[in-house]
Write a protein that holds these residues in place. Structure first.
Motif, PDB file in Angstrom:
ATOM      1  N   GLN A 152       6.819  -5.522  16.480  1.00 31.58           N
ATOM      2  CA  GLN A 152       7.356  -4.268  15.982  1.00 31.58           C
ATOM      3  C   GLN A 152       6.230  -3.346  15.552  1.00 31.58           C
ATOM      4  N   ALA A 153       6.452  -2.055  15.738  1.00 33.14           N
ATOM      5  CA  ALA A 153       5.508  -1.043  15.269  1.00 33.14           C
ATOM      6  C   ALA A 153       6.298   0.181  14.828  1.00 33.14           C
ATOM      7  N   SER A 154       5.950   0.733  13.680  1.00 32.01           N
ATOM      8  CA  SER A 154       6.634   1.935  13.211  1.00 32.01           C
ATOM      9  C   SER A 154       5.688   2.729  12.332  1.00 32.01           C
ATOM     10  N   HIS A 155       5.904   4.045  12.321  1.00 29.82           N
ATOM     11  CA  HIS A 155       5.124   4.895  11.431  1.00 29.82           C
ATOM     12  C   HIS A 155       5.929   6.152  11.154  1.00 29.82           C
ATOM     13  N   SER A 156       5.620   6.813  10.066  1.00 31.07           N
ATOM     14  CA  SER A 156       6.301   8.052   9.723  1.00 31.07           C
ATOM     15  C   SER A 156       5.344   8.955   8.964  1.00 31.07           C
ATOM     16  N   GLY A 157       5.583  10.245   9.071  1.00 32.38           N
ATOM     17  CA  GLY A 157       4.757  11.226   8.376  1.00 32.38           C
ATOM     18  C   GLY A 157       5.635  12.223   7.655  1.00 32.38           C
ATOM     19  N   ALA A 158       5.107  12.780   6.579  1.00 32.97           N
ATOM     20  CA  ALA A 158       5.860  13.764   5.808  1.00 32.97           C
ATOM     21  C   ALA A 158       4.882  14.632   5.031  1.00 32.97           C
ATOM     22  N   GLY A 159       5.368  15.772   4.588  1.00 35.22           N
ATOM     23  CA  GLY A 159       4.571  16.656   3.764  1.00 35.22           C
ATOM     24  C   GLY A 159       5.444  17.294   2.717  1.00 35.22           C
ATOM     25  N   GLY A 160       4.832  17.882   1.709  1.00 34.10           N
ATOM     26  CA  GLY A 160       5.647  18.491   0.675  1.00 34.10           C
ATOM     27  C   GLY A 160       4.812  19.216  -0.348  1.00 34.10           C
ATOM     28  N   ASP A 161       5.495  19.691  -1.376  1.00 32.01           N
ATOM     29  CA  ASP A 161       4.857  20.389  -2.484  1.00 32.01           C
ATOM     30  C   ASP A 161       5.338  19.780  -3.785  1.00 32.01           C
ATOM     31  N   THR A 162       4.448  19.740  -4.759  1.00 33.13           N
ATOM     32  CA  THR A 162       4.772  19.224  -6.074  1.00 33.13           C
ATOM     33  C   THR A 162       4.437  20.281  -7.118  1.00 33.13           C
ATOM     34  N   ILE A 214       0.700  23.045 -12.327  1.00 28.58           N
ATOM     35  CA  ILE A 214      -0.219  22.506 -11.343  1.00 28.58           C
ATOM     36  C   ILE A 214       0.554  22.359 -10.046  1.00 28.58           C
ATOM     37  N   GLU A 215       0.095  23.006  -8.999  1.00 30.41           N
ATOM     38  CA  GLU A 215       0.750  22.895  -7.700  1.00 30.41           C
ATOM     39  C   GLU A 215      -0.027  21.908  -6.835  1.00 30.41           C
ATOM     40  N   GLU A 216       0.703  20.998  -6.218  1.00 32.54           N
ATOM     41  CA  GLU A 216       0.073  20.020  -5.338  1.00 32.54           C
ATOM     42  C   GLU A 216       0.703  20.124  -3.958  1.00 32.54           C
ATOM     43  N   ARG A 217      -0.135  20.236  -2.951  1.00 33.15           N
ATOM     44  CA  ARG A 217       0.312  20.171  -1.564  1.00 33.15           C
ATOM     45  C   ARG A 217      -0.167  18.852  -0.994  1.00 33.15           C
ATOM     46  N   ARG A 228      -4.610  19.662  -5.322  1.00 34.45           N
ATOM     47  CA  ARG A 228      -4.002  20.155  -6.553  1.00 34.45           C
ATOM     48  C   ARG A 228      -4.745  21.408  -7.025  1.00 34.45           C
ATOM     49  N   VAL A 229      -3.959  22.420  -7.345  1.00 30.62           N
ATOM     50  CA  VAL A 229      -4.499  23.699  -7.780  1.00 30.62           C
ATOM     51  C   VAL A 229      -3.789  24.097  -9.066  1.00 30.62           C
ATOM     52  N   ALA A 230      -4.574  24.509 -10.080  1.00 30.19           N
ATOM     53  CA  ALA A 230      -3.982  24.890 -11.359  1.00 30.19           C
ATOM     54  C   ALA A 230      -4.861  25.929 -12.042  1.00 30.19           C
ATOM     55  N   PRO A 231      -4.255  26.802 -12.871  1.00 26.40           N
ATOM     56  CA  PRO A 231      -5.054  27.782 -13.615  1.00 26.40           C
ATOM     57  C   PRO A 231      -6.042  27.086 -14.559  1.00 26.40           C
ATOM     58  N   GLU A 276      16.237  17.058   2.377  1.00 26.21           N
ATOM     59  CA  GLU A 276      14.951  16.967   1.708  1.00 26.21           C
ATOM     60  C   GLU A 276      14.953  15.842   0.674  1.00 26.21           C
ATOM     61  N   SER A 277      13.780  15.287   0.465  1.00 28.17           N
ATOM     62  CA  SER A 277      13.617  14.206  -0.509  1.00 28.17           C
ATOM     63  C   SER A 277      13.012  14.786  -1.784  1.00 28.17           C
ATOM     64  N   TYR A 278      13.641  14.472  -2.916  1.00 28.30           N
ATOM     65  CA  TYR A 278      13.187  14.996  -4.199  1.00 28.30           C
ATOM     66  C   TYR A 278      12.843  13.844  -5.145  1.00 28.30           C
ATOM     67  N   PHE A 279      11.828  14.087  -5.937  1.00 25.37           N
ATOM     68  CA  PHE A 279      11.451  13.122  -6.976  1.00 25.37           C
ATOM     69  C   PHE A 279      11.151  13.915  -8.237  1.00 25.37           C
ATOM     70  N   PHE A 280      11.991  13.742  -9.261  1.00 25.44           N
ATOM     71  CA  PHE A 280      11.794  14.404 -10.546  1.00 25.44           C
ATOM     72  C   PHE A 280      11.368  13.369 -11.578  1.00 25.44           C
ATOM     73  N   ARG A 281      10.319  13.713 -12.312  1.00 25.59           N
ATOM     74  CA  ARG A 281       9.837  12.782 -13.334  1.00 25.59           C
ATOM     75  C   ARG A 281       9.400  13.557 -14.568  1.00 25.59           C
ATOM     76  N   THR A 282       9.873  13.128 -15.726  1.00 28.04           N
ATOM     77  CA  THR A 282       9.436  13.672 -17.005  1.00 28.04           C
ATOM     78  C   THR A 282       8.629  12.607 -17.728  1.00 28.04           C
ATOM     79  N   ARG A 283       7.372  12.918 -18.012  1.00 33.37           N
ATOM     80  CA  ARG A 283       6.492  11.973 -18.709  1.00 33.37           C
ATOM     81  C   ARG A 283       6.234  12.473 -20.124  1.00 33.37           C
ATOM     82  N   TYR A 284       6.089  11.531 -21.043  1.00 33.06           N
ATOM     83  CA  TYR A 284       5.867  11.847 -22.445  1.00 33.06           C
ATOM     84  C   TYR A 284       4.478  11.379 -22.863  1.00 33.06           C
TER      85      TYR A 284
END
Length: 492
Positions: free
Chosen positions: A8-18, A28-31, A77-80, A478-486
């Motif tokens: 078996q062989a498989s692969h996948s690719g994806a892109g997004g913004d954070t 902070i914007e991450e591509r 990652r780009v941020a002021p 679309e795939s979403y991932f929301f995380r709140t860290r303390y």
């Protein structure tokens, strides 16, 4: 006998913004681009069937597999007021495993005896590295984790069955031996470019379990339309952790279930079940672990115990003749010693046990044939499941859902086997939502929105082969991932 080879062989690719928000509101914007691959997985398997003397029969199955896994994530990652950063994640796992199992059944006294055996072993090396390169002159930073593990399982089981008139009796005994050897090492990248190993308490240990089970069951029809089956027994297990913080504990717990089947009418059947079940532990929870990509870690917990539950299920099956069939299921469970994330110190957290939790839901499944409408060869499969759960949060003391548990699932698929041809085509839609994942320092949820869809075309006899072409995510879900860290605990 049969013998097979598979690669078996498989692969996948994806892109997004954070988008990452800090407490002051800065963004902070991450591509990023992600590539995953599972490839070069040759697998050999064989199955043998033996005709013994008289009506004795035996089966033997064996399989061996070599596997490779790769994961790559490249992000900017780009941020002021902060330098641009290139963040790279690289995961890889190499290993192999084998499994050999068999059974042999023969007449013994007034009944039949079946002997069953299984031997399974796997070994792997997992490596994960996260590095950050800065646009200014500061040196690269990063961490790397390396884990070697070996896992083994051996099972021996005997089942003796006896039939007297309408009554079925069965007695069984089982012995199982499981083990996990694991060594985890953590490294930090220094400004000079060299790596320094960091102490990682609880990352090296061996976990062993000896488990023994004895069960007996009785079943018979009570009336022409009503039948019942009852099974009861118990399980004894001893879990030992060898290494730092190691200890040995033993458990004796009852288990069993009662089933009733009522044939309400020729087309309607009602099944009821009440069961006392014992869960199995993932031995990895005994050892310390870390996720470099997510920035989370668990301390080891040698005090883990297997969960156990009382479960109820009612299932109504309906045969609709040429139109197909449907099933309505309601269920519930009271779980003791449920496995979750618990505090181990003022700042530490680990996989552990909570006192109790409840889970209940309803599920509807249906298979509908459209031949009676004149659309020959068309079948619809549908499923809808709704579930709720409740557990007391170990941090706040308030009730919440079980971490990551299912909340709802829906799917619909169509398959058309074109009459008088070897062609078929189809489509499917699905949607799923889970509860939040609760850690002591963060909340998170990952989901796909709104729906996931796919299409396929299939030729069922292409020179003896089945060929299928398919395309997935045709509705651009679309795939979403929301995380709140303390900065501290969730209560801070």
């Amino acid at each position: 006998y049969t013998f097979g080879l598979e690669n078996q062989a498989s692969h996948s690719g994806a892109g997004g913004d954070t988008l990452i928000f800090d407490p002051a509101g800065a963004v902070i914007e991450e591509r990023f681009d992600v590539w995953t691959g599972e490839f070069n997985q040759p697998r050999a398997s064989a199955r043998f069937v033996f005709d013994g003397p008289g009506d004795a029969v035996g089966n033997l199955k064996a399989a061996v597999r070599d596997f490779r896994y790769r994961f790559a994530e490249d992000g900017t990652r780009v941020a002021p007021a902060l330098p641009d950063r290139e963040r790279d994640v690289r995961d890889r796992e190499d290993g192999w495993d084998y499994e050999v199992g068999g059974d042999y059944e023969f007449a013994f006294g007034p009944g039949r005896l079946k002997l069953i055996g299984l031997d399974r072993f796997s070994t792997s090396t997992y490596e994960s590295a996260v590095t950050v390169d800065y646009a200014d002159s500061r040196p690269r930073t990063g961490d790397r984790i390396l884990m070697d593990s070996e896992e083994a399982e051996r099972i021996a089981r005997a089942e003796y069955s006896l039939k007297r008139g309408d009554t079925d009796w069965q007695a069984s005994a089982e012995a199982a031996f499981n083990s996990l050897d694991s060594e985890t090492r953590l490294f930090a990248l220094q400004p000079s470019g060299a790596e320094t190993e960091i102490a990682f308490p609880g990352g090296v240990a061996r976990v062993e379990e000896d488990r023994y089970e004895v069960m007996g069951s009785w079943g018979r029809p009570l009336t022409p339309a009503l039948s019942a089956r009852i099974s009861a027994g118990g399980e004894y297990s001893e879990i030992t952790q060898v290494g730092a913080g190691g200890l040995s504990r033993s458990f004796w717990r009852p288990k069993g279930q009662a089933d009733a089947t009522w044939q309400v009418s020729p087309a309607t059947r009602l099944n009821l079940r009440l069961a006392r079940r014992l869960g199995q532990l993932n031995f990895g929870g005994f050892l310390a672990s870390v996720s470099l990509n997510n920035g989370t870690s668990n301390t080891g917990n040698p005090n883990l115990v297997p969960p156990q539950s009382w479960e109820f299920e009612g299932e109504l099956n309906r045969n609709h003749g040429a139109w197909g069939n449907s099933t309505l299921r309601v269920y519930g469970a009271l779980v003791e010693d449920i496995v979750d994330i618990i505090p181990t110190s003022a700042t530490g957290e680990s996989i552990g046990n909570l006192d109790e939790a409840t889970r209940f839901g309803v599920e509807f499944r249906a298979t509908t044939n459209l031949d009676p409408m004149g659309w020959r060869g068309v079948r619809l499969d549908s499923r809808l499941q709704l579930q709720r759960s409740q557990v007391e949060d170990p941090l706040t003391g308030q009730d919440r859902e079980i971490s990551g548990s299912l909340k709802r699932f829906a799917s619909l698929s169509l398959r058309h086997d074109v009459p008088e041809t070897d062609w078929a085509w189809g489509a499917s839609l699905s949607h799923q939502k889970n509860a939040q994942v609760y850690r002591l320092t963060e909340l998170s949820r990952q989901f796909e929105f709104p729906i996931f869809g796919s299409l396929f075309v299939e030729h069922k006899d292409f020179h003896g082969l089945t060929l299928r072409a398919s395309v997935a995510n045709v509705f651009s879900g679309e795939s979403y991932f929301f995380r709140t860290r303390y900065a501290g605990r969730r209560t801070d």
